[in-house]
Design a protein around this motif. Sequence first.
Motif, PDB file in Angstrom:
ATOM      1  N   VAL A 271       0.798  -1.223   0.000  1.00  0.00           N
ATOM      2  CA  VAL A 271       0.000   0.000   0.000  1.00  0.00           C
ATOM      3  C   VAL A 271       0.836   1.281   0.000  1.00  0.00           C
ATOM      4  N   PRO A 272       1.869   1.398   0.846  1.00  0.00           N
ATOM      5  CA  PRO A 272       2.595   2.677   0.927  1.00  0.00           C
ATOM      6  C   PRO A 272       3.301   3.082  -0.357  1.00  0.00           C
ATOM      7  N   PHE A 273       3.526   2.127  -1.256  1.00  0.00           N
ATOM      8  CA  PHE A 273       4.309   2.417  -2.456  1.00  0.00           C
ATOM      9  C   PHE A 273       3.443   2.685  -3.692  1.00  0.00           C
ATOM     10  N   VAL A 274       2.107   2.751  -3.497  1.00  0.00           N
ATOM     11  CA  VAL A 274       1.210   3.002  -4.633  1.00  0.00           C
ATOM     12  C   VAL A 274       1.214   4.480  -5.004  1.00  0.00           C
ATOM     13  N   CYS A 275       0.980   5.347  -4.023  1.00  0.00           N
ATOM     14  CA  CYS A 275       0.961   6.788  -4.263  1.00  0.00           C
ATOM     15  C   CYS A 275       1.081   7.509  -2.923  1.00  0.00           C
ATOM     16  N   LYS A 276       1.229   8.815  -2.964  1.00  0.00           N
ATOM     17  CA  LYS A 276       1.445   9.581  -1.730  1.00  0.00           C
ATOM     18  C   LYS A 276       0.235   9.529  -0.802  1.00  0.00           C
ATOM     19  N   SER A 277      -0.970   9.615  -1.370  1.00  0.00           N
ATOM     20  CA  SER A 277      -2.165   9.624  -0.518  1.00  0.00           C
ATOM     21  C   SER A 277      -2.335   8.274   0.182  1.00  0.00           C
TER      22      SER A 277
END
Length: 285
Positions: free
Chosen positions: A31-37
């Motif tokens: 999850v953390p590496f998908v996008c900033k949000s």
Amino acid sequence: MDTQRRWDELNPDCLLNVFGRLGMEELLYDVPFVCKSWHRASHNPSCWQSLIFPDIDHNAVDEDENIKYDASSADNESKPQSFGAFYDRFMHEYQIDSGRFSIGGIIKVVIKRGNGLATVLKLPQNSTEEVLTSVSDVCPGLKFLSLSCDYKFSILSKYSLAVLELITNCTNLETLSLESSCHRYGNQRFNHVALLVQISIHCKNVVDLRVSNSQICKYGTRSITALLPKIKYLSFRKCDVDQKDLISLLLRCKELVLLDMRDCVGFKVDDEISKLASHISTFVY
């Protein structure tokens, strides 16, 4: 005009609702590496209420269940090649050298993300007293706790004192699971009177006790019946339980609705046992 919404524009509350249902592996590695949000949302403490740590690869443990390496040692040659897929991936994703890696370190990082909101916690086998102390300080709301209950749990050992301190702070606890890291069948004797005393004093909501791979001696059953007479769910898996001790337990624990004794030895379910257990909704063996 393209009206399709982007994944990174999802409402933060919706993200938290979804991420709160994921496991630690997805929250740490995907999850953390998908996008900033998504990265921001994955760090919200509400996502870290259920913390289930996998056990360390048994290849990293010797025959006496001692870790083969010293986590504080600079001698990298003593480090195992693998801690298991979960911990190996942590080192890979966060680019941590194996010589600087510590199981206790990752536990503290994950627990800190929960910011005291964790309600479910399973610690890996061979967790140290330092890890238990750190949990005791920041996880007061635990309802489910699973601990390794092995050779380190001896009277007045640092590990046992850390466990007792943790139990003292878990006033909302409902389920306690004690798992032995010994692979030898029924190797560990369950006789932790001091632990059950603390539970009876500080953890008034405990209704579920689970013990695995232990010898349930008469003092163990007497402690359970005397200190936790209102226990509702009791599980002995791969345990050695004497016939007389089982009878004693059935006579005194009248509020049992589940008794799980699968893979246990030392007793025989005869007419007397069947009659005494007739009030239990679920009795499996």
